[in-house]
Design an enzyme around this catalytic site. Structure first.
Site, PDB file in Angstrom:
ATOM      1  N   LYS A 115       0.836  -1.208   0.000  1.00 19.14           N
ATOM      2  CA  LYS A 115       0.000   0.000   0.000  1.00 19.14           C
ATOM      3  C   LYS A 115       0.874   1.263   0.000  1.00 19.14           C
ATOM      4  O   LYS A 115       0.511   2.273  -0.598  1.00 19.14           O
ATOM      5  CB  LYS A 115      -0.935   0.037   1.224  1.00 19.14           C
ATOM      6  CG  LYS A 115      -2.030  -1.016   1.168  1.00 19.14           C
ATOM      7  CD  LYS A 115      -3.091  -0.684   0.148  1.00 19.14           C
ATOM      8  CE  LYS A 115      -4.147  -1.755   0.064  1.00 19.14           C
ATOM      9  NZ  LYS A 115      -4.613  -2.100  -1.246  1.00 19.14           N
ATOM     10  N   LYS A 195      -2.884 -11.058  -8.686  1.00 23.33           N
ATOM     11  CA  LYS A 195      -4.257 -11.508  -8.415  1.00 23.33           C
ATOM     12  C   LYS A 195      -5.276 -10.501  -8.958  1.00 23.33           C
ATOM     13  O   LYS A 195      -4.957  -9.320  -9.142  1.00 23.33           O
ATOM     14  CB  LYS A 195      -4.452 -11.713  -6.914  1.00 23.33           C
ATOM     15  CG  LYS A 195      -4.308 -10.435  -6.133  1.00 23.33           C
ATOM     16  CD  LYS A 195      -4.857 -10.527  -4.724  1.00 23.33           C
ATOM     17  CE  LYS A 195      -4.752  -9.160  -4.074  1.00 23.33           C
ATOM     18  NZ  LYS A 195      -5.554  -8.866  -2.964  1.00 23.33           N
ATOM     19  N   LYS A 198      -9.432  -4.988  -7.207  1.00 24.18           N
ATOM     20  CA  LYS A 198     -10.170  -3.771  -7.530  1.00 24.18           C
ATOM     21  C   LYS A 198      -9.217  -2.630  -7.877  1.00 24.18           C
ATOM     22  O   LYS A 198      -9.534  -1.755  -8.657  1.00 24.18           O
ATOM     23  CB  LYS A 198     -10.975  -3.338  -6.294  1.00 24.18           C
ATOM     24  CG  LYS A 198     -12.369  -3.914  -6.261  1.00 24.18           C
ATOM     25  CD  LYS A 198     -13.071  -3.576  -4.957  1.00 24.18           C
ATOM     26  CE  LYS A 198     -12.941  -4.711  -3.971  1.00 24.18           C
ATOM     27  NZ  LYS A 198     -13.942  -4.775  -2.925  1.00 24.18           N
TER      28      LYS A 198
HETATM   29  P1  TYM Z   1     -10.911  -7.270   0.220  1.00 25.30           P
HETATM   30  O1  TYM Z   1     -11.980  -6.251   0.322  1.00 25.30           O
HETATM   31  O2  TYM Z   1      -9.689  -6.919  -0.557  1.00 25.30           O
HETATM   32  O3  TYM Z   1     -11.477  -8.604  -0.393  1.00 25.30           O
HETATM   33  C1  TYM Z   1     -12.615  -9.267   0.160  1.00 25.30           C
HETATM   34  C2  TYM Z   1     -12.375 -10.768   0.127  1.00 25.30           C
HETATM   35  O4  TYM Z   1     -12.115 -11.198  -1.219  1.00 25.30           O
HETATM   36  C3  TYM Z   1     -10.905 -11.946  -1.267  1.00 25.30           C
HETATM   37  N1  TYM Z   1     -10.230 -11.727  -2.545  1.00 25.30           N
HETATM   38  C4  TYM Z   1      -9.712 -12.696  -3.303  1.00 25.30           C
HETATM   39  N2  TYM Z   1      -9.681 -14.040  -3.148  1.00 25.30           N
HETATM   40  C5  TYM Z   1      -9.095 -14.766  -4.130  1.00 25.30           C
HETATM   41  N3  TYM Z   1      -8.548 -14.208  -5.253  1.00 25.30           N
HETATM   42  C6  TYM Z   1      -8.558 -12.870  -5.448  1.00 25.30           C
HETATM   43  N4  TYM Z   1      -8.053 -12.351  -6.561  1.00 25.30           N
HETATM   44  C7  TYM Z   1      -9.156 -12.053  -4.446  1.00 25.30           C
HETATM   45  N5  TYM Z   1      -9.334 -10.706  -4.306  1.00 25.30           N
HETATM   46  C8  TYM Z   1      -9.993 -10.531  -3.138  1.00 25.30           C
HETATM   47  C9  TYM Z   1     -10.074 -11.422  -0.097  1.00 25.30           C
HETATM   48  O5  TYM Z   1      -9.117 -12.385   0.302  1.00 25.30           O
HETATM   49  C10 TYM Z   1     -11.136 -11.186   0.948  1.00 25.30           C
HETATM   50  O6  TYM Z   1     -11.433 -12.378   1.639  1.00 25.30           O
HETATM   51  N6  TYM Z   1      -8.637  -6.968   4.681  1.00 25.30           N
HETATM   52  C11 TYM Z   1      -9.798  -7.476   3.974  1.00 25.30           C
HETATM   53  C12 TYM Z   1     -11.117  -6.963   4.525  1.00 25.30           C
HETATM   54  C13 TYM Z   1     -11.348  -7.264   5.968  1.00 25.30           C
HETATM   55  C14 TYM Z   1     -11.589  -8.542   6.533  1.00 25.30           C
HETATM   56  C15 TYM Z   1     -11.805  -8.323   7.923  1.00 25.30           C
HETATM   57  C16 TYM Z   1     -11.619  -9.823   5.993  1.00 25.30           C
HETATM   58  C17 TYM Z   1     -11.428  -6.363   6.981  1.00 25.30           C
HETATM   59  N7  TYM Z   1     -11.697  -6.988   8.139  1.00 25.30           N
HETATM   60  C18 TYM Z   1     -12.049  -9.372   8.792  1.00 25.30           C
HETATM   61  C19 TYM Z   1     -11.870 -10.877   6.884  1.00 25.30           C
HETATM   62  C20 TYM Z   1     -12.075 -10.655   8.247  1.00 25.30           C
HETATM   63  C21 TYM Z   1      -9.713  -7.039   2.521  1.00 25.30           C
HETATM   64  O7  TYM Z   1      -9.097  -6.078   2.178  1.00 25.30           O
HETATM   65  O8  TYM Z   1     -10.497  -7.782   1.674  1.00 25.30           O
END
Ligand code: TYM
Length: 331
Positions: A115, A195, A198
């Site tokens: 980041k 990967k 967004k």
């Molecule tokens: P975020 O918003 O980036 O993504 C949400 C979920 O989607 C999964 N994901 C993927 N899985 C496989 N391949 C990909 N290309 C891919 N892109 C996204 C992420 O692994 C995630 O599970 N830090 C977290 C948000 C968060 C969270 C939490 C998650 C905040 N608090 C507590 C679990 C528990 C995040 O940025 O996810």
């Protein structure tokens, strides 16, 4: 027997894409449908402000995630579905956890370093605290299982470390949370590198994209001559074949591989067929989404009731933690 607690969340940066869906949300749905689990799923909007964001669209982007969740199959009869900022206990718990986490440790996390590279002018205290807030999300509910993609593993490791340290120092009883992986825990990017994400332009397909958009996205996925003795393990071709396997099955993938080793693989045809398969696969989600858009009162009710249920649990954990940490707490 008491149920196993499950928590997960998605940042409120717009719409869900195939990576979110296959890497995480499918896992949310599997666990919600199993009566052994007690599930809480949120749009995590406080995490969204740890990188530059648009305050004019945050509320709408947050609701979009909730509507995509519901359209994809999250069921408020079976799981709590709500918005993180409506449960302010998370932020308070995160501050308490911050008192036992070293700055150096947070600065060394690969997710933090990524980041910093992406937004060098926005390295804020909130960004440094990202994993602490995520630990608070998870531990506010004494969560044992987090359905999430592979990329979240370092954060879940930090959550376990915080739980252990809190338990050692203050006698709390936070569990050692584990990640629940779906079969597609790492969905690749359409750019051929890294990967699906967004934040990388052109890397993703959203759950509610129309056919023309899906075709456009696949068209820009890099390919090769379509012929050879070994299929690349990484890059555009490998990623296209991964999508063929997800949406059209392993037999179709094998037949393309045979073309590659034989007369040649025609990527134009593959992409056209794959676009249709993705579009068809997502049809029920698109239809449900349209219904939800016509029913904002229902969506607001789900969010409100979800927040009430979540707060009841999170406020009890917060009070217990504060008491054990030595704060004056009124009963
Ligand atoms: P975020 O918003 O980036 O993504 C949400 C979920 O989607 C999964 N994901 C993927 N899985 C496989 N391949 C990909 N290309 C891919 N892109 C996204 C992420 O692994 C995630 O599970 N830090 C977290 C948000 C968060 C969270 C939490 C998650 C905040 N608090 C507590 C679990 C528990 C995040 O940025 O996810």
């Amino acid at each position: 027997m008491s149920k196993t607690r499950v928590f997960s969340g998605t940042r409120a940066t717009g719409r869900l894409h195939l990576g979110n869906y296959f890497g995480a949300v499918k896992g949310y749905i599997d666990l919600q449908n199993d009566p052994k689990y007690d599930c809480i799923y949120m749009a995590v909007d406080v995490h969204t402000i740890t990188t530059p964001y648009d305050h004019r669209t945050l509320a709408q982007a947050t609701k979009e995630i909730i509507m995509d969740y519901l359209a994809a199959g999250l069921d408020p009869e079976k799981a709590v579905v709500t918005i993180q900022s409506l449960v302010p206990e998370h932020v308070e718990l995160a501050f308490l956890f911050a008192s036992i986490v070293s700055v150096a440790k947070m600065q060394h996390l690969p997710t933090f370093k990524d980041k910093v590279k992406q937004h060098p002018d926005n390295v804020t205290m909130a960004l440094l605290n990202y994993p602490t807030l995520m630990a608070a999300d998870i531990l506010a509910y004494k969560t044992e299982l987090v359905p999430a993609g592979l990329d979240q593993e370092p954060h879940i490791e930090v959550t376990r470390e915080i739980a252990r340290r809190m338990n050692d120092l203050y006698g709390t009883d936070f569990p050692e949370t584990k990640r629940f992986a779906t079969p597609a825990q790492y969905v690749p990017s359409l750019t051929g590198e890294g990967k699906m994400s967004k934040s990388v332009e052109g890397s993703s397909i959203n759950l509610t994209d129309d056919l023309a958009t899906i075709k456009k996205r696949l068209a820009s996925c890099p390919t090769d001559s379509g012929k050879g003795s070994t299929i690349p393990e990484k890059g555009g071709v490998a990623n296209l074949l991964t999508f063929v396997e997800i949406f059209q099955g392993s037999e179709r993938k094998k037949s393309y591989e045979a073309d590659y080793f034989g007369n040649g693989l025609r990527y134009g045809d593959l992409k056209a067929e794959l676009a249709e398969a993705i579009f068809d696969h997502l049809a029920p989600i698109r239809e449900k989404r349209l219904e939800l858009e016509k029913n904002p009162d229902y969506v607001n009710k789900v969010i409100k009731e979800g927040a009430e249920k979540a707060r009841a649990i999170a406020s009890a954990t917060l009070a217990e933690t504060k008491r054990k940490m030595g704060f004056y707490v009124q009963n």
